[in-house]
Design a protein around this motif. Structure first.
Motif, PDB file in Angstrom:
ATOM      1  N   THR A 171      10.895  -5.328   1.412  1.00  0.00           N
ATOM      2  CA  THR A 171       9.455  -5.470   1.553  1.00  0.00           C
ATOM      3  C   THR A 171       9.071  -5.240   3.005  1.00  0.00           C
ATOM      4  OG1 THR A 171       7.526  -6.805   0.918  1.00  0.00           O
ATOM      5  CG2 THR A 171       9.405  -7.979   1.925  1.00  0.00           C
ATOM      6  N   LEU A 172       7.769  -5.400   3.296  1.00  0.00           N
ATOM      7  CA  LEU A 172       7.265  -5.188   4.649  1.00  0.00           C
ATOM      8  C   LEU A 172       6.958  -6.539   5.291  1.00  0.00           C
ATOM      9  CD1 LEU A 172       6.553  -2.660   6.414  1.00  0.00           C
ATOM     10  CD2 LEU A 172       4.179  -3.014   5.722  1.00  0.00           C
ATOM     11  N   ASN A 173       6.799  -6.529   6.580  1.00  0.00           N
ATOM     12  CA  ASN A 173       6.588  -7.724   7.387  1.00  0.00           C
ATOM     13  C   ASN A 173       5.612  -8.725   6.746  1.00  0.00           C
ATOM     14  OD1 ASN A 173       6.441  -9.530   9.531  1.00  0.00           O
ATOM     15  ND2 ASN A 173       5.041  -8.251  10.713  1.00  0.00           N
TER      16      ASN A 173
ATOM     17  N   ALA B 205      11.245  -5.075   6.321  1.00  0.00           N
ATOM     18  CA  ALA B 205      11.091  -4.003   7.305  1.00  0.00           C
ATOM     19  C   ALA B 205       9.961  -4.330   8.279  1.00  0.00           C
ATOM     20  CB  ALA B 205      10.791  -2.683   6.597  1.00  0.00           C
ATOM     21  N   ASN B 206      10.077  -3.818   9.504  1.00  0.00           N
ATOM     22  CA  ASN B 206       9.057  -3.986  10.546  1.00  0.00           C
ATOM     23  C   ASN B 206       8.815  -5.452  10.897  1.00  0.00           C
ATOM     24  OD1 ASN B 206       8.843  -1.244  10.624  1.00  0.00           O
ATOM     25  ND2 ASN B 206       6.722  -1.137   9.953  1.00  0.00           N
ATOM     26  N   SER B 207       9.800  -6.296  10.673  1.00  0.00           N
ATOM     27  CA  SER B 207       9.674  -7.702  11.063  1.00  0.00           C
ATOM     28  C   SER B 207       9.734  -7.823  12.577  1.00  0.00           C
ATOM     29  CB  SER B 207      10.813  -8.514  10.439  1.00  0.00           C
ATOM     30  OG  SER B 207      10.888  -9.799  11.037  1.00  0.00           O
ATOM     31  N   PRO B 208       9.022  -8.795  13.152  1.00  0.00           N
ATOM     32  CA  PRO B 208       9.158  -9.034  14.588  1.00  0.00           C
ATOM     33  C   PRO B 208      10.455  -9.747  14.947  1.00  0.00           C
ATOM     34  CG  PRO B 208       7.636 -10.612  13.635  1.00  0.00           C
ATOM     35  CD  PRO B 208       7.980  -9.632  12.545  1.00  0.00           C
ATOM     36  N   ALA B 209      11.236 -10.127  13.930  1.00  0.00           N
ATOM     37  CA  ALA B 209      12.483 -10.841  14.193  1.00  0.00           C
ATOM     38  C   ALA B 209      13.632 -10.213  13.413  1.00  0.00           C
ATOM     39  CB  ALA B 209      12.331 -12.316  13.818  1.00  0.00           C
TER      40      ALA B 209
ATOM     41  N   HIS C  66       0.810  -1.220   0.000  1.00  0.00           N
ATOM     42  CA  HIS C  66       0.000   0.000   0.000  1.00  0.00           C
ATOM     43  C   HIS C  66       0.845   1.274   0.000  1.00  0.00           C
ATOM     44  CE1 HIS C  66      -1.954  -3.022   2.771  1.00  0.00           C
ATOM     45  NE2 HIS C  66      -2.842  -2.950   1.804  1.00  0.00           N
ATOM     46  N   PRO C  67       0.281   2.393  -0.492  1.00  0.00           N
ATOM     47  CA  PRO C  67       0.857   3.692  -0.180  1.00  0.00           C
ATOM     48  C   PRO C  67       0.950   3.838   1.339  1.00  0.00           C
ATOM     49  CG  PRO C  67      -0.842   3.906  -1.867  1.00  0.00           C
ATOM     50  CD  PRO C  67      -0.928   2.496  -1.358  1.00  0.00           C
ATOM     51  N   ASP C  68       2.038   4.355   1.810  1.00  0.00           N
ATOM     52  CA  ASP C  68       2.407   4.601   3.214  1.00  0.00           C
ATOM     53  C   ASP C  68       3.148   3.453   3.870  1.00  0.00           C
ATOM     54  OD1 ASP C  68       0.712   2.888   4.984  1.00  0.00           O
ATOM     55  OD2 ASP C  68      -0.931   4.195   4.487  1.00  0.00           O
ATOM     56  N   ASP C  69       3.142   2.219   3.288  1.00  0.00           N
ATOM     57  CA  ASP C  69       3.846   1.101   3.924  1.00  0.00           C
ATOM     58  C   ASP C  69       5.332   1.403   4.096  1.00  0.00           C
ATOM     59  OD1 ASP C  69       1.563  -0.403   4.160  1.00  0.00           O
ATOM     60  OD2 ASP C  69       2.043  -1.802   2.532  1.00  0.00           O
ATOM     61  N   LEU C  70       5.952   1.971   3.092  1.00  0.00           N
ATOM     62  CA  LEU C  70       7.382   2.266   3.183  1.00  0.00           C
ATOM     63  C   LEU C  70       7.649   3.435   4.113  1.00  0.00           C
ATOM     64  CD1 LEU C  70       8.213   1.696  -0.556  1.00  0.00           C
ATOM     65  CD2 LEU C  70       9.179   0.416   1.360  1.00  0.00           C
ATOM     66  N   GLU C  71       6.739   4.393   4.139  1.00  0.00           N
ATOM     67  CA  GLU C  71       6.946   5.562   4.986  1.00  0.00           C
ATOM     68  C   GLU C  71       6.809   5.203   6.466  1.00  0.00           C
ATOM     69  OE1 GLU C  71       7.098   6.379   1.242  1.00  0.00           O
ATOM     70  OE2 GLU C  71       5.117   5.742   1.927  1.00  0.00           O
ATOM     71  N   TYR C  72       5.941   4.271   6.782  1.00  0.00           N
ATOM     72  CA  TYR C  72       5.861   3.774   8.153  1.00  0.00           C
ATOM     73  C   TYR C  72       6.994   2.791   8.439  1.00  0.00           C
ATOM     74  CZ  TYR C  72       1.279   5.736   9.341  1.00  0.00           C
ATOM     75  OH  TYR C  72       0.247   6.590   9.649  1.00  0.00           O
TER      76      TYR C  72
END
Length: 247
Positions: free
Chosen positions: A121-123, A178-182, A25-31
């Motif tokens: 990529t994101l979590n 990014a934003n992985s719990p590990a 989504h838009p904003d995933d990278l910014e967060y």
């Protein structure tokens, strides 16, 4: 008995030139990691963005047709704030992205098109670090990125891409989540922090629908908290943390 302390986060590899970030989504990278992207671009590296959707289902008060155009424009502005000029959209449907062959093919095509050494990529895991349940879109896209990074290098998978002029690319060396719990690795957030705040703030329509807090106060507080979360594992510095998979 006490839990063993978590190991230090290792520095992210820096012997690369091209990166491709693929998220839902838009904003995933910014967060997630825009402060890191800002510092990479400032160092002369090339970073391109690919988004699976245009975020059309992300704002309850806006019809999808209106939200789609607004969020696309905000994403392009957010990318520009950290020096990224290439932003592409795959036009999967927001909220109901399906993991599967079509998604893998689209991402493999993007990898072949941009030929990155690092893919971001994101979590992709079921939960976030604090235990909250992740969304199906993030899980589907994250998993597909991990798989498509390998698919892109196999000439017998998606041969139609070769027929379209997208030759196999087996040069992806890492996938960073990014934003992985590990998390396993990190980048200092300090050089790119202010640009990261500006980048998140470009999603003003989304932020104003999300909170009554002043948008700049919200963006600065969120990124200060998220980049401080792993400081104890990164020499006390603000950090953008990643779970790094080598290939």
């Amino acid at each position: 008995m006490t839990d063993s302390p978590l190991p230090p986060l290792r520095p992210m590899p820096d012997d690369w030139q091209r990166a491709l970030a693929v998220v839902a989504h838009p904003d995933d990278l910014e967060y997630g990691c825009s402060a890191a992207v800002a510092s990479w671009v400032a160092d002369g590296r090339q970073v391109a963005y690919v988004l699976a959707t245009r975020g059309e289902a992300g704002i309850d008060s806006l019809a999808p047709e209106r939200a789609r155009s607004l969020r696309e424009a905000e994403q392009r502005a957010a990318a520009a704030a950290v020096g990224v000029s290439t932003v592409e959209f795959l036009d999967h449907q927001d909220g109901v992205i399906e993991y599967g062959v079509p998604l893998r093919r689209d991402i493999a095509a993007a990898v072949r098109r941009h030929r990155p050494e690092l893919v971001i990529t994101l979590n992709h895991r079921d939960t976030w670090a604090h235990g909250a349940w992740n969304t199906p879109d993030h899980v589907a896209v994250g998993r597909a990125v991990l798989d498509a990074s390998a698919d892109a290098g196999n000439r017998w998978i998606f041969p139609e891409l070769t027929e379209q002029g997208l030759l196999p690319w087996n040069g992806v060396r890492w996938v960073a989540v990014a934003n992985s719990p590990a998390p396993t690795h990190a980048v200092s957030a300090e050089p790119g922090f202010e640009q990261g705040v500006l980048s998140l703030l470009r999603h003003r329509t989304y932020i104003e629908a999300l909170t009554e807090e002043d948008p700049e106060t919200y963006a600065r507080r969120f990124l200060a908290d998220s980049t401080s979360a792993h400081g104890s594992r990164f020499d006390g510095r603000r950090a953008v943390a990643f779970e790094l998979f080598s290939r």
